[in-house]
Design an enzyme around this catalytic site. Structure first.
Site, PDB file in Angstrom:
ATOM      1  N   TYR A 135      -5.034   3.002  -3.777  1.00  0.00           N
ATOM      2  CA  TYR A 135      -3.849   2.466  -3.082  1.00  0.00           C
ATOM      3  C   TYR A 135      -4.298   1.700  -1.849  1.00  0.00           C
ATOM      4  O   TYR A 135      -4.841   2.277  -0.906  1.00  0.00           O
ATOM      5  CB  TYR A 135      -2.923   3.625  -2.717  1.00  0.00           C
ATOM      6  CG  TYR A 135      -1.633   3.251  -2.014  1.00  0.00           C
ATOM      7  CD1 TYR A 135      -1.138   1.947  -2.000  1.00  0.00           C
ATOM      8  CD2 TYR A 135      -0.886   4.234  -1.373  1.00  0.00           C
ATOM      9  CE1 TYR A 135       0.045   1.628  -1.360  1.00  0.00           C
ATOM     10  CE2 TYR A 135       0.308   3.928  -0.729  1.00  0.00           C
ATOM     11  CZ  TYR A 135       0.765   2.633  -0.719  1.00  0.00           C
ATOM     12  OH  TYR A 135       1.942   2.329  -0.079  1.00  0.00           O
ATOM     13  N   LYS A 163      -2.966   0.068  -6.722  1.00  0.00           N
ATOM     14  CA  LYS A 163      -1.637  -0.243  -6.194  1.00  0.00           C
ATOM     15  C   LYS A 163      -1.879  -1.166  -5.014  1.00  0.00           C
ATOM     16  O   LYS A 163      -2.398  -0.746  -3.977  1.00  0.00           O
ATOM     17  CB  LYS A 163      -0.906   1.027  -5.771  1.00  0.00           C
ATOM     18  CG  LYS A 163       0.456   0.755  -5.127  1.00  0.00           C
ATOM     19  CD  LYS A 163       1.101   2.038  -4.596  1.00  0.00           C
ATOM     20  CE  LYS A 163       2.420   1.730  -3.896  1.00  0.00           C
ATOM     21  NZ  LYS A 163       3.040   2.952  -3.294  1.00  0.00           N
TER      22      LYS A 163
END
Length: 295
Positions: A135, A163
């Site tokens: 992320y 992400k």
């Protein structure tokens, strides 16, 4: 094979008035997503407020969601930490609980270097056997994963996706170019279509907490070649998306869910309730879209 394609909801964690987790409401929220088009459930991501949870509570929320879903959709556990050994501990526990994948934010505050990022994720990779989503959210962490670093991370067998919430579409395109085996998810609801246009396969979404079908549809339209429909829906949702980030996430989305009758409580301190001015902006955006306000 991707962990999921489409819309993964960054699930909120509902709290009671005294701030304990409201598992009854949490169960209803999970059921809501099982009944709608949500493609994966991300539990204890940033939107789920894990930074305010002790480990036992954090893991209990993960366990509860996994058990409630019962294999019907992928469950991805947010277990990131700026302490590598703590991240490893949480990762192993989440795998034991039956998570289908792990979401790992980059180390924050102490930040580290690109070399440190590689070593951090290698330790996590070596400790588990399930897919890991990296992320990247520099606005929160103060640290940006460079595309060249992601290329190195992509060589680790369990690093399967990113992400991407840097907001930099050129950077996302560079990751797609350098890392053909890495799946890319938009981390920004206002950039679903732009990320899909450079190779993304989905979104990990705050918006999906309140509009799961529409969030899924943006991705489905695009991946099925209905690009104009995807663009139109992305733009139609923009006023709500802007309102959901008028204050720090998850303050507005929890307020929106309360307006809609989900009764999820307020965020834990240091997050607080919305200012009245911003609350009215959010309320207007929901009403203008046609959402029924039940307050």
């Amino acid at each position: 094979m991707p962990i999921f394609k489409g819309s993964g909801v960054a699930l909120i964690t509902p709290f009671k008035d005294e701030e304990s987790v409201d598992f009854e409401v949490l169960g209803r929220l999970v059921d809501f997503h099982l009944e709608h088009k949500t493609d994966a459930i991300i539990v204890c991501g940033t939107t789920g407020e894990p930074s305010t949870m002790p480990d036992d509570e954090h893991l209990e929320v993960i366990r509860f969601v996994i058990d409630r879903v019962a294999g019907r959709k992928p469950v991805i556990a947010g277990v990131g930490s700026n302490h590598t050994k703590h991240a490893v501990y949480l990762s192993k526990k989440a795998q034991e609980l039956g998570a289908d994948g792990l979401l790992h934010v980059t180390p924050y505050y102490n930040k580290t270097t690109q070399k440190g990022l590689i070593e951090h994720f290698k330790e996590i990779n070596d400790a588990v056997s399930i897919p890991i989503i990296v992320y990247n959210v520099p606005s929160r962490t103060g640290l940006n994963i460079l595309p060249e670093t992601m290329k190195e991370l992509s060589k680790l067998p369990n690093i399967r996706a990113i992400k991407e919430a840097s907001g930099n579409i050129t950077q996302v395109a560079e990751i797609a170019m350098l890392c053909p085996d890495i799946d890319i998810y938009s981390g920004n609801d206002d950039q679903i279509v732009p990320v899909l246009s450079v190779g993304g396969i989905g979104v990990i979404s705050v918006l999906a907490n309140i509009l799961p079908d529409e969030t899924h549809d943006i991705v489905e339209y695009f991946l099925n070649g209905q690009v104009e429909k995807a663009k139109e829906l992305q733009l139609k949702l923009l006023p709500i998306i802007k309102a959901l980030f008028i204050e720090v996430n998850p303050i507005p989305v929890k307020e929106a869910m309360n307006m809609m009758g989900f009764n999820v409580g307020r965020p834990r301190l240091p997050l607080t309730t919305m200012t009245e001015k911003n609350r009215e902006i959010l309320k207007k955006a929901l009403i203008d879209y046609g959402i029924n306000i039940k307050e």
